[in-house]
Design an enzyme around this catalytic site. Structure first.
Site, PDB file in Angstrom:
ATOM      1  CE  LYS A  75       3.221  -0.373  -2.503  1.00 33.25           C
ATOM      2  NZ  LYS A  75       2.115  -0.351  -2.112  1.00 33.25           N
ATOM      3  N   GLY A 136      -3.377  -3.621  13.267  1.00 32.93           N
ATOM      4  CA  GLY A 136      -2.047  -3.805  12.565  1.00 32.93           C
ATOM      5  C   GLY A 136      -1.245  -2.513  12.314  1.00 32.93           C
TER       6      GLY A 136
END
Length: 285
Positions: A75, A136
């Protein structure tokens, strides 16, 4: 879909390393079939050292693809190699969707749009509050933070075991985003209307820590970007504590919509039959 329709093109791909686990061909194949469109969408595994050459083949037209999806670990490099990444991709430093237009390779990132579209479908009104907690601070959290901020949330508390990672995200996404250590979780959850798990806790049925969701607003929504299993330990805990929950499968389905429209010219619909198809596949693989 029969072979004659596939050979008519256009052809799109999903690439990563490895890529055999991807359900994207099943999703896009369903849409091509139900919409009666010519073309194909197939998995195309590319090793990291071969990825620049793969992108070059897209740009010079030597491949038969007009665009496609990019997943781990490509990505970030896809973003850097694209001719025209959009603002979403620029801020994230990563792209998951590529397409050729006017001789240039364009790039965007649809993960955030997939996240919000899933919540819009499964729990309309999820954005009525202005405070969110993102659990997270890994790579998956970036698109979530961006999407929640752009939806209008005024406070986004990122909680992570390594607080330095959370601070990096606060620096990237601006003053609405605040970084906290795990020990501050209960405090920052107070009155929040959205809790998002972006960690891998609970993936593939692994255990997850016990979380007391009582500090959240009574009408808060808890969601998890993990979708295997659908009902993750974190979602089970939240549901048992009386909160509304949304699983992560819809994010996978909805993030695929913009790319399909770019490559094949029609906007597909995420419907119950598609969801059932993917759930059935998850049960056997």
């Amino acid at each position: 879909m029969d072979d004659s329709r596939e050979t008519l093109g256009p052809n799109a791909f999903v690439t990563g390393f490895p890529i055999k686990h991807s359900r994207s061909p099943l999703i896009h194949g369903y849409w091509l079939k139900t919409l009666g469109l010519p073309g194909s969408y197939r998995a195309h595994e590319v090793a990291p050292d071969a990825f620049p050459d793969f992108i070059a083949s897209l740009k010079d037209g030597s491949s038969d693809f007009i665009g496609g999806n990019v997943t781990i670990p490509h990505k970030e490099l896809a973003f850097r190699l694209a001719d025209k990444p959009d603002d979403l991709a620029h801020e994230l430093g990563a792209s998951n969707t590529l397409w050729l237009e006017d001789g240039l390779l364009h790039a965007t990132n649809t993960d955030g749009r997939g996240f919000t579209a899933n919540l819009d479908e499964r729990h309309p009104g999820w954005d009525r509050h202005d405070t969110a907690v993102v659990f997270g601070a890994g790579g998956a959290s970036r698109a979530i933070i961006q999407a929640v901020r752009d939806r209008g949330f005024r406070e986004i508390h990122v909680v992570n075991r390594t607080v330095e990672r959370a601070r990096e995200l606060a620096d990237r996404f601006g003053p609405k985003v605040r970084a906290h250590p795990v020990g501050a979780l209960a405090e920052v959850m107070h009155g929040a209307g959205l809790f998002v798990n972006t960690t891998s806790l609970g993936m593939d049925g692994e255990a997850a820590p016990l979380i007391d969701f009582a500090p959240l607003a009574a009408d808060a929504v808890v969601t998890d970007i993990v979708y295997i299993p659908l009902n993750t330990p974190i979602l089970r805990q939240a549901e048992e504590q009386g909160l509304s929950v949304v699983d992560g499968l819809g994010m996978l389905l909805h993030q695929a919509v913009p790319g399909f429209e770019k490559w094949f010219g029609e906007r597909p619909v995420v419907d119950a039959a598609l969801r059932a198809l993917i759930v059935a596949d998850m049960e056997v693989h």
